[in-house]
Design a protein around this motif. Structure first.
Motif, short mmCIF file in Angstrom:
data_model
loop_
_atom_site.label_atom_id
_atom_site.label_comp_id
_atom_site.label_asym_id
_atom_site.label_seq_id
_atom_site.Cartn_x
_atom_site.Cartn_y
_atom_site.Cartn_z
N ASP A 87 0.96 -1.41 0.02
CA ASP A 87 0.09 -0.01 0.02
C ASP A 87 0.86 1.32 -0.07
O ASP A 87 0.53 2.28 0.64
CB ASP A 87 -1.09 0.10 1.18
CG ASP A 87 -1.81 -1.09 1.07
OD1 ASP A 87 -2.55 -1.45 0.17
OD2 ASP A 87 -2.25 -1.74 2.11
N SER A 88 1.81 1.29 -0.98
CA SER A 88 2.85 2.55 -0.76
C SER A 88 3.47 2.18 -2.32
O SER A 88 3.63 1.35 -2.84
CB SER A 88 3.75 2.48 0.34
OG SER A 88 4.66 1.31 0.35
N GLU A 131 2.66 6.33 1.57
CA GLU A 131 1.48 5.78 1.66
C GLU A 131 0.46 6.01 0.28
O GLU A 131 0.40 6.98 -0.20
CB GLU A 131 0.40 6.16 2.68
CG GLU A 131 -0.96 5.58 2.85
CD GLU A 131 -1.67 6.23 4.07
OE1 GLU A 131 -2.72 5.64 4.57
OE2 GLU A 131 -1.26 7.34 4.51
N SER A 132 -0.08 4.96 -0.38
CA SER A 132 -1.02 4.98 -1.18
C SER A 132 -2.16 4.19 -1.13
O SER A 132 -2.24 3.17 -1.26
CB SER A 132 -0.34 4.60 -2.84
OG SER A 132 -1.11 4.61 -3.89
N SER A 133 -3.41 4.63 -1.05
CA SER A 133 -4.39 4.06 -0.61
C SER A 133 -5.17 3.47 -1.61
O SER A 133 -5.98 2.60 -1.84
CB SER A 133 -5.62 4.58 0.39
OG SER A 133 -5.77 5.93 -0.55
N ASP A 142 -7.51 5.00 -3.72
CA ASP A 142 -8.55 6.00 -3.94
C ASP A 142 -8.21 7.56 -3.89
O ASP A 142 -8.88 8.19 -4.11
CB ASP A 142 -9.75 5.70 -3.24
CG ASP A 142 -9.47 5.45 -1.68
OD1 ASP A 142 -8.40 6.02 -1.17
OD2 ASP A 142 -10.30 5.29 -0.98
N SER A 143 -6.98 7.79 -3.40
CA SER A 143 -6.33 9.21 -3.34
C SER A 143 -5.03 9.23 -4.02
O SER A 143 -4.27 8.31 -3.73
CB SER A 143 -6.34 9.58 -1.86
OG SER A 143 -5.67 11.01 -1.69
N ARG A 191 -5.53 15.52 3.85
CA ARG A 191 -5.52 14.35 4.80
C ARG A 191 -3.94 13.97 4.84
O ARG A 191 -2.97 13.87 3.80
CB ARG A 191 -5.92 13.07 4.31
CG ARG A 191 -6.01 11.88 5.26
CD ARG A 191 -6.58 10.74 4.86
NE ARG A 191 -6.26 10.21 3.56
CZ ARG A 191 -5.23 9.29 3.65
NH1 ARG A 191 -4.50 8.85 4.94
NH2 ARG A 191 -4.50 8.74 2.77
N ILE A 242 -0.57 12.07 5.00
CA ILE A 242 -0.10 10.77 4.41
C ILE A 242 1.13 10.30 5.27
O ILE A 242 1.82 11.02 5.59
CB ILE A 242 0.26 11.01 2.88
CG1 ILE A 242 1.29 12.20 2.63
CG2 ILE A 242 -0.98 11.38 2.14
CD1 ILE A 242 1.65 12.17 1.16
N ARG A 243 1.31 9.05 5.37
CA ARG A 243 2.25 8.19 5.67
C ARG A 243 3.72 8.22 4.91
O ARG A 243 3.21 8.13 3.80
CB ARG A 243 1.89 6.99 6.17
CG ARG A 243 3.02 6.20 7.02
CD ARG A 243 2.82 4.75 7.03
NE ARG A 243 2.28 4.10 5.83
CZ ARG A 243 3.15 3.50 5.15
NH1 ARG A 243 4.23 3.49 5.44
NH2 ARG A 243 2.75 2.87 4.10
#
Length: 282
Positions: free
Chosen positions: A159-160, A178-180, A182-183, A199, A201-202
């Motif tokens: 997820d990154s 971080e890459s979810s 949907d964003s 928001r 982000i990590r």
């Protein structure tokens, strides 16, 4: 190091003039500038930087680099020419052609504006029907140059994504962002993170495999990228690194002393001083 900022808003130049503002110029033109003002300077800057280069200035991230930076389609072509993998993509210049171009691609797909920035102009569609409805309702992204990309969504391992920063064609540092799914606003810089309503982000310092470092350096050199980042996602389906974005901006990570343990701006100043010294010797 003394410098003079040049604001492009309200700027003009005489193509017949031999005058230069300085022997060394650092371009800070951001692709996201169209979000801040409709009369953005992206295309104007290409002509301006070309003018200064023809007059003998050393332009960091000059007109050729800006042309690559302002076209996701050209970036993918450049990366592919180096034998590196990219997400499967199609390029069109009319919104009405998006549906036909999506045929044969696996969903989900992303429809991307060719000129974006800070995640702008990217929409995910989970099925052909979703894409069809959006096309009918005119809910597709709009690029300021009218070019759109239809691109298979690549599920990111862990997820990154990885952003590898380069300076002078050499690896500088890397961060995991971080890459979810949907964003898509993954800009790591202070200016991005400070935006109201954004928001958090990590992100964390990362040590990429040597093959990714070498690939990022090859991309940077091929793009004449003096300063900027290369983004890659590890495809969770088969482990393939897929490079997808070149960023010709010194958007160094926010709070670098905490994230990296050192400040990359120090290296940038050293690089600029060396470039200026070389120019004086010439």
């Amino acid at each position: 190091m003394a410098y003079v900022p040049i604001q492009l808003s309200g700027h003009s130049f005489d193509p017949g003039s031999p005058e230069l503002p300085a022997p060394l110029i650092l371009s800070r033109v951001a692709q996201s500038s169209f979000l801040r003002e409709p009369e953005h300077p992206i295309f104007y800057a290409e002509a301006l930087l070309d003018q200064w280069e023809r007059l003998g200035a050393r332009v960091i991230n000059g007109s050729e680099t800006l042309a690559i930076d302002s076209s996701k389609a050209r970036q993918l072509s450049l990366i592919t020419s180096l034998g590196l993998a990219v997400p499967r993509s199609r390029v069109v210049h009319r919104a009405r052609d998006v549906l036909a171009a999506a045929e044969g691609l696996s969903f989900p797909v992303l429809v991307k504006a060719n000129i974006g920035g800070s995640g702008a102009g990217i929409v995910r569609f989970n099925s052909m029907e979703e894409l069809r409805v959006a096309s009918l309702d005119v809910r597709l992204p709009v690029s300021v140059d009218q070019v759109l990309l239809i691109q298979e969504y690549v599920p990111p391992r862990g997820d990154s994504i990885l952003r590898l920063e380069t300076l002078g064609g050499q690896f500088l540092y890397a961060i995991e962002v971080e890459s979810s799914g949907d964003s898509f606003d993954l800009c790591p810089a202070d200016a991005c993170i400070a935006q109201p309503g954004r928001r958090p982000i990590r992100m964390a310092a990362a040590t990429p495999p040597q093959q990714l470092i070498e690939a990022a350096e090859r991309i940077a050199r091929a793009a004449n990228l003096d300063l900027g980042g290369v983004e890659v996602v590890i495809d969770d389906r088969d482990g393939t690194p897929r490079f997808y974005d070149i960023n010709a901006m010194s958007n160094f990570v926010a709070d670098p002393l905490t994230v990296l343990g050192w400040d990359p701006h120090d290296r940038l100043v050293d690089y600029l001083e060396n470039q200026l010294g070389d120019g004086k010797k010439a």
